[in-house]
Motif scaffolding. Structure first.
Motif, PDB file in Angstrom:
ATOM      1  N   ARG A   1     100.963  53.570  13.724  1.00  0.00           N
ATOM      2  CA  ARG A   1     101.698  54.029  12.544  1.00  0.00           C
ATOM      3  C   ARG A   1     100.752  54.680  11.526  1.00  0.00           C
ATOM      4  N   VAL A   2      99.590  54.067  11.322  1.00  0.00           N
ATOM      5  CA  VAL A   2      98.652  54.567  10.312  1.00  0.00           C
ATOM      6  C   VAL A   2      97.946  55.840  10.762  1.00  0.00           C
ATOM      7  N   GLY A   3      97.453  55.829  11.986  1.00  0.00           N
ATOM      8  CA  GLY A   3      96.627  56.960  12.432  1.00  0.00           C
ATOM      9  C   GLY A   3      97.196  57.763  13.573  1.00  0.00           C
ATOM     10  N   ASN A   4      98.446  57.462  13.992  1.00  0.00           N
ATOM     11  CA  ASN A   4      99.059  58.126  15.140  1.00  0.00           C
ATOM     12  C   ASN A   4      98.147  58.029  16.368  1.00  0.00           C
ATOM     13  N   ILE A   5      97.551  56.853  16.536  1.00  0.00           N
ATOM     14  CA  ILE A   5      96.624  56.603  17.640  1.00  0.00           C
ATOM     15  C   ILE A   5      97.316  55.694  18.652  1.00  0.00           C
ATOM     16  N   ASP A   6      97.464  56.194  19.870  1.00  0.00           N
ATOM     17  CA  ASP A   6      98.079  55.413  20.940  1.00  0.00           C
ATOM     18  C   ASP A   6      96.968  54.693  21.703  1.00  0.00           C
ATOM     19  N   LEU A   7      96.700  53.453  21.318  1.00  0.00           N
ATOM     20  CA  LEU A   7      95.597  52.710  21.921  1.00  0.00           C
ATOM     21  C   LEU A   7      95.769  52.526  23.429  1.00  0.00           C
ATOM     22  N   LEU A   8      96.987  52.287  23.870  1.00  0.00           N
ATOM     23  CA  LEU A   8      97.221  52.044  25.295  1.00  0.00           C
ATOM     24  C   LEU A   8      97.030  53.315  26.121  1.00  0.00           C
ATOM     25  N   GLU A   9      97.509  54.437  25.601  1.00  0.00           N
ATOM     26  CA  GLU A   9      97.324  55.705  26.310  1.00  0.00           C
ATOM     27  C   GLU A   9      95.843  56.087  26.342  1.00  0.00           C
ATOM     28  N   ASN A  10      95.158  55.873  25.216  1.00  0.00           N
ATOM     29  CA  ASN A  10      93.731  56.186  25.170  1.00  0.00           C
ATOM     30  C   ASN A  10      92.913  55.258  26.067  1.00  0.00           C
ATOM     31  N   ALA A  11      93.388  54.019  26.236  1.00  0.00           N
ATOM     32  CA  ALA A  11      92.720  53.095  27.152  1.00  0.00           C
ATOM     33  C   ALA A  11      92.809  53.618  28.583  1.00  0.00           C
ATOM     34  N   HIS A  12      93.966  54.138  28.949  1.00  0.00           N
ATOM     35  CA  HIS A  12      94.136  54.704  30.295  1.00  0.00           C
ATOM     36  C   HIS A  12      93.211  55.917  30.483  1.00  0.00           C
ATOM     37  N   LYS A  13      93.099  56.752  29.453  1.00  0.00           N
ATOM     38  CA  LYS A  13      92.204  57.914  29.537  1.00  0.00           C
ATOM     39  C   LYS A  13      90.769  57.470  29.760  1.00  0.00           C
ATOM     40  N   LEU A  14      90.334  56.446  29.033  1.00  0.00           N
ATOM     41  CA  LEU A  14      88.965  55.972  29.175  1.00  0.00           C
ATOM     42  C   LEU A  14      88.716  55.434  30.580  1.00  0.00           C
ATOM     43  N   VAL A  15      89.698  54.745  31.127  1.00  0.00           N
ATOM     44  CA  VAL A  15      89.578  54.248  32.499  1.00  0.00           C
ATOM     45  C   VAL A  15      89.395  55.407  33.470  1.00  0.00           C
ATOM     46  N   MET A  16      90.188  56.451  33.308  1.00  0.00           N
ATOM     47  CA  MET A  16      90.083  57.611  34.190  1.00  0.00           C
ATOM     48  C   MET A  16      88.718  58.290  34.057  1.00  0.00           C
TER      49      MET A  16
ATOM     50  N   ASN B   1      83.204  63.334  34.258  1.00  0.00           N
ATOM     51  CA  ASN B   1      84.098  64.250  33.547  1.00  0.00           C
ATOM     52  C   ASN B   1      83.422  64.687  32.260  1.00  0.00           C
ATOM     53  N   ASP B   2      83.235  65.976  32.092  1.00  0.00           N
ATOM     54  CA  ASP B   2      82.556  66.507  30.910  1.00  0.00           C
ATOM     55  C   ASP B   2      83.341  66.247  29.628  1.00  0.00           C
ATOM     56  N   SER B   3      84.622  65.916  29.748  1.00  0.00           N
ATOM     57  CA  SER B   3      85.453  65.718  28.557  1.00  0.00           C
ATOM     58  C   SER B   3      85.230  64.372  27.893  1.00  0.00           C
ATOM     59  N   LEU B   4      84.468  63.475  28.508  1.00  0.00           N
ATOM     60  CA  LEU B   4      84.252  62.147  27.938  1.00  0.00           C
ATOM     61  C   LEU B   4      83.602  62.242  26.557  1.00  0.00           C
ATOM     62  N   ALA B   5      82.593  63.098  26.408  1.00  0.00           N
ATOM     63  CA  ALA B   5      81.906  63.243  25.115  1.00  0.00           C
ATOM     64  C   ALA B   5      82.853  63.768  24.055  1.00  0.00           C
ATOM     65  N   SER B   6      83.690  64.743  24.419  1.00  0.00           N
ATOM     66  CA  SER B   6      84.658  65.296  23.477  1.00  0.00           C
ATOM     67  C   SER B   6      85.696  64.250  23.090  1.00  0.00           C
ATOM     68  N   PHE B   7      86.132  63.467  24.061  1.00  0.00           N
ATOM     69  CA  PHE B   7      87.104  62.404  23.817  1.00  0.00           C
ATOM     70  C   PHE B   7      86.537  61.374  22.841  1.00  0.00           C
ATOM     71  N   ALA B   8      85.285  60.977  23.064  1.00  0.00           N
ATOM     72  CA  ALA B   8      84.634  59.996  22.182  1.00  0.00           C
ATOM     73  C   ALA B   8      84.480  60.545  20.766  1.00  0.00           C
ATOM     74  N   GLU B   9      84.115  61.820  20.667  1.00  0.00           N
ATOM     75  CA  GLU B   9      83.928  62.431  19.345  1.00  0.00           C
ATOM     76  C   GLU B   9      85.242  62.466  18.564  1.00  0.00           C
ATOM     77  N   LYS B  10      86.315  62.882  19.226  1.00  0.00           N
ATOM     78  CA  LYS B  10      87.616  62.942  18.558  1.00  0.00           C
ATOM     79  C   LYS B  10      88.082  61.560  18.121  1.00  0.00           C
ATOM     80  N   GLU B  11      87.864  60.564  18.981  1.00  0.00           N
ATOM     81  CA  GLU B  11      88.242  59.195  18.639  1.00  0.00           C
ATOM     82  C   GLU B  11      87.484  58.711  17.405  1.00  0.00           C
TER      83      GLU B  11
END
Length: 271
Positions: free
Chosen positions: A40-55, A61-71
């Motif tokens: 509600r506060v940050g529009n952050i879907d923790l469960l969806e992001n957890a699945h992304k991190l698992v993948m 995957n070169d996108s891991l660094a970008s994903f971490a930065e955005k988070e």
């Protein structure tokens, strides 16, 4: 190209995604009650992001660094608690390894280099955490610098009245730190704005000590070295008494007037 093992693991986790989420929520006891609030506060879907991190952890995957930065940026923007994030990621790590253990119990015939898998998964999650905390820290540092600059500008706001006339209203308590800000800003702004007359209004000062007053007087004298006339307004009786008591005197060139309003009227409305 994704490796075959990555595809096998990815398919396994995708097929059991709901089960993984439920186990993860059970493991993250301190975070589970905050999941809806964080969304509600940050529009952050923790469960969806957890699945992304698992993948990301299951394959290169070169996108891991970008994903971490955005988070990190989003977490910092909404001033969310770092301890929650750390516990959440560690819960992801623990739950992920439980599922990997179950996978290998179910597929004992498949030969897997578990040491290589351990390095791959844990290194990826550690890289995520490092990237996340660096991004969070960079955003916070930039925010603090911006806030510091804003405070400094509010502590010594030089306000243009015309192309050549500006006013510096001093408000509140003036201590050594505040004087240093005033010193550091006034002379550069005279040059930058090509100020010919600077009106310094003392009417809003609540308190000033002798040392700070002496430094301000030196700064005022410095304005003349920059070719800028200085007018002092709003000197309150207690400040004048301090000046007399400490035998402090403005440079003879300094003009003093009763009020800022009177000075502005003399400049722009007097015939």
């Amino acid at each position: 190209m994704k490796s075959n093992s990555h595809e096998i693991y990815a398919d396994y986790f995708n097929q059991r995604q709901e089960d993984f989420r439920n186990k993860l929520i059970c493991d993250a006891s301190q975070v589970r009650d905050k999941i809806d609030e964080i969304h509600r506060v940050g529009n952050i879907d923790l469960l969806e992001n957890a699945h992304k991190l698992v993948m990301y952890a299951l394959g290169e995957n070169d996108s891991l660094a970008s994903f971490a930065e955005k988070e990190g940026v989003v977490w910092a923007q909404h001033d969310l608690t770092l301890s929650f994030k750390l516990e959440w990621v560690q819960s992801i790590r623990r739950t992920m390894w439980r599922f990997l253990e179950e996978f290998h119990e179910e597929n004992k015939d498949k030969k897997v280099n578990l040491f290589k898998l351990e390095r791959q998964v844990n290194d990826a999650i550690d890289q995520f955490l490092n990237g996340f905390f660096l991004s969070y820290s960079r955003y916070k540092d930039a925010l603090l610098a911006s806030q510091r600059e804003l405070v400094e500008n509010l502590s010594a706001p030089i306000i243009p009245l015309s192309d050549s006339v500006c006013v510096l209203p001093l408000i509140g308590e003036v201590d050594e730190d505040r004087v240093e800000t005033i010193e550091g800003k006034t002379l550069p702004e005279i040059k930058k704005l090509q100020i010919e007359t600077l009106i310094i209004d003392f009417s809003g000062i609540a308190q000033i000590d002798t040392t700070s007053m002496n430094r301000i007087m030196k700064t005022i004298n410095g304005t003349y070295m920059m070719g800028c006339e200085c007018i002092i307004t709003g000197l309150r009786p207690q400040i004048v008494r301090t000046l007399i008591k400490e035998d402090l005197q403005f440079d003879p060139k300094v003009i003093t007037k009763g009020t800022l309003e009177q000075t502005v009227n003399d400049f722009f409305f007097a015939k």
